[in-house]
Design an enzyme around this catalytic site. Sequence first.
Site, short mmCIF file in Angstrom:
data_model
loop_
_atom_site.label_atom_id
_atom_site.label_comp_id
_atom_site.label_asym_id
_atom_site.label_seq_id
_atom_site.Cartn_x
_atom_site.Cartn_y
_atom_site.Cartn_z
N GLY A 196 0.83 -1.20 0.00
CA GLY A 196 0.00 0.00 0.00
C GLY A 196 0.86 1.24 0.00
N ALA A 210 -3.58 -0.86 13.82
CA ALA A 210 -3.45 -1.75 15.00
C ALA A 210 -4.29 -1.20 16.15
CB ALA A 210 -1.99 -1.89 15.41
N ARG A 260 2.90 -0.95 23.16
CA ARG A 260 2.91 -2.40 23.30
C ARG A 260 3.15 -3.05 21.93
NH1 ARG A 260 -2.36 -5.49 25.53
NH2 ARG A 260 -1.37 -7.38 26.31
N THR A 299 6.02 -9.48 13.14
CA THR A 299 5.43 -8.56 12.15
C THR A 299 5.85 -7.12 12.46
OG1 THR A 299 3.38 -8.45 13.44
CG2 THR A 299 3.43 -10.02 11.64
N LYS A 320 0.66 1.62 19.62
CA LYS A 320 0.81 2.93 18.99
C LYS A 320 0.90 2.86 17.46
CE LYS A 320 3.00 5.73 22.55
NZ LYS A 320 4.27 6.41 22.92
N GLU A 326 4.89 3.57 10.05
CA GLU A 326 5.65 4.68 9.45
C GLU A 326 6.91 5.05 10.21
OE1 GLU A 326 2.84 6.82 7.28
OE2 GLU A 326 1.18 6.08 8.45
MO1 MOS Z 1 0.19 5.36 4.96
S1 MOS Z 1 1.07 6.81 3.78
O1 MOS Z 1 -0.90 6.40 5.82
O2 MOS Z 1 -0.57 4.31 3.90
#
Ligand code: MOS
Length: 749
Positions: A250, A520, A639, A645, A712, A716
């Site tokens: 994505g 999450a 957490r 992952t 959290k 990104e």
């Molecule tokens: Mo991310 S740029 O909010 O898919």
Amino acid sequence: MSTPPAINQSIGKPINRVDGVDKVTGKAKYAAEFNVPDLAYGVVVSSAIAKGKISLLDASDALALDGVLAVFTHENRPKLAWFDISYKDQDAPPGSPFRPLHNATINYSGQPIALVVAETFELARYAATLIRVEYKEEAHETNLETNLHQARKPKSGIASLLKPPPPKPRGDFEKAYAEAPATMNGRYIHAAEHHNPMELFATTVSYEKGGKLTIYDKTQGVTNSILYVTQVFNIPFKDVRVLSPYMGGGFGAGLRPQYQLFMAVMAARELKRSVRVSLTRQQMFTFGHRPATVQNVALGALPDGTMNALYHDAVGETSQFEDYTEVVVNWGGMLYPTENVKLDYKVVPLDVYSPLDMRAPGGVTGMSALEEAMDELAYSVGMDPLELRLKNYTDIDHSQKLPYSSKELKECFRQGAERFGWSSRTMEPCSMKKDHNLIGWGMATGIWEANQMPARAEAVLMVNGKLRVSSATADIGTGTYTIMTQIAADTLGLPISDVLFKLGDTDLPIAPISGGSWTAATIGSAVQAACQEVGKTLLKLAKKMPDSPFKGAKWDDITFSDKHMRLKSDPSVALSLQTLVDQNGGKAVRETTGALPNMLKQKNYTRSTHSAVFVEVMVDEELGTVKVTRAVTAVAGGRILNPKTARSQILGGMVWGISKALEEESVLDHKFGRFMNHSLAEYHMAVNADIHDLDVIFVEEHDDIVNPLGVKGLGEIGIVGMPAAIANAVFHATGRRVRDLPITLDKLL
Ligand code: MOS
């Protein structure tokens, strides 16, 4: 009071992706892989000019071919919604959204101007080459740097809630900077970048009885797609279903409806037939992109390293029709307690498509400049770059005068530095030479927001005692399937093998687009809430049983583990979930509920993730090539639901950070107003050979403000600090301060 056995506790364990086998065996289907009967294929024709009007569009040669079904253009497209609002999606910035095939006007190079639909893909592709187009060209502007004088404040809109403009200045920057004994100032220029997920942008529309549409779409939010389609085409909600069970990457590219969705739906409705439209890799460069930016940073510090002046401005490009904005400059005022701060953010409209969120939009842009500037300030003061960060550390977000809900950044610095071996760094540039290689060590801080959005989920304890949980969210490769399975399993004390999580389907409870690192927290909270509702119903069933051991028990008195509901005070008092569902008259126990962010609790805090990044580079003295030989990222992200992952998310961000710092650049030929390197051969990005030793640390961080789960989000934060740390390491290696990204070798020779 003895604690119940946590036999099935899966949260916190590095379990494999529950969808892993489906993915590696090809069972997982992507948008262009759903085979429906009697499928027709659409191929998009793209504008060859950047600005002007179509004066002639002749499709007769294409239509003359046997098997070509239709050519759709602005001249024969169906009637569509009139008002802008109908074209607005969940990630639409202020302005008028682009409307495919709207009229003869060309707004940007590569704009879709026709859709050729044929019996086969090959025929459609060939027929598309026969479309004859003549244009009345107008002068275009695509160069940000020569149009900086056009910079203006962006229009504000709903989007500004999530992307606030810079706060008002605090203190007196000019005075503090003028008087500061140590200063730096610099201009930072970043190239545009395009999202290049493996999966091409694609939509398959299955046309069914009565004109019903089942749409397989490459999207980060099926809800976003269905709203767009139903509004633009004025179709009742009940006649459309959008599915996106898997997404081949994505990164933000699926946060807004891609134009092939429009094309495929339009063609299917007009032809009353199933249609697939897939963009080519080149055409993926005619949708959103990370905007090119020009930033200025000026910092001033006292001799002890106290930073007392901070200036940061940014200008980003946008299209002529929308004001795309991102938060580029606000981070410094949040991260540092500096008394005198001045921030500014503007946009320049150009003849390009609207920019679009790309992993850590604005954050990685702004922090790349700011954290490079911090490094420069460290040299100006004569202080170790890490020492400078620690000297200017704060637990308060001074831009809003709010404490952080949690902030273990100091621990990130400590653990990251130790793992990396930062203490043996020599301050002097070019001081760590090895043969003909210059070695450099650099570091930087990362910050990103920890948001939660409203969402709904359903939990069903089936008659066989297994749990099915669902929400119309997306797994954009991040691991949503897996962590939601874990949350559901732990909430009702089941092994993960007894839980099935479904997503990516508009028949499921509503969820927002999956982005902003909020999935999450957002879907996790909804899943937990729905499972708790099932638990409460089970407690009611338990109480109704004759001689129930749970008589008088309240919700707070019970717990779930090892497939049983138990009394917290005596876990041996237990009933199995199977026994409980058996009390429901042969029916499953089904609950749907929503989870909202607890605004009352959250409003008194700033909620962020943080990271500390340490990087080693090796620069070939003669060739100027840069290799990131080693990098350590320590993350404070609340957490950690699944260390495996989670680590993959951070690794992905680090890899992209290397890519952004050293390679990625969408090159515009301003003569044509077109992105020229629109292929994976010429759009350089980090590949295996570019990636060496990457290390991820998660520091412990407890946070009961962000959401009940204390998570959290990690999508990104992994990229944010990387480019600056690399640029700083390059300076340390070479003595060359490169402020323009990517740092290609020509900038070092
Ligand atoms: Mo991310 S740029 O909010 O898919």
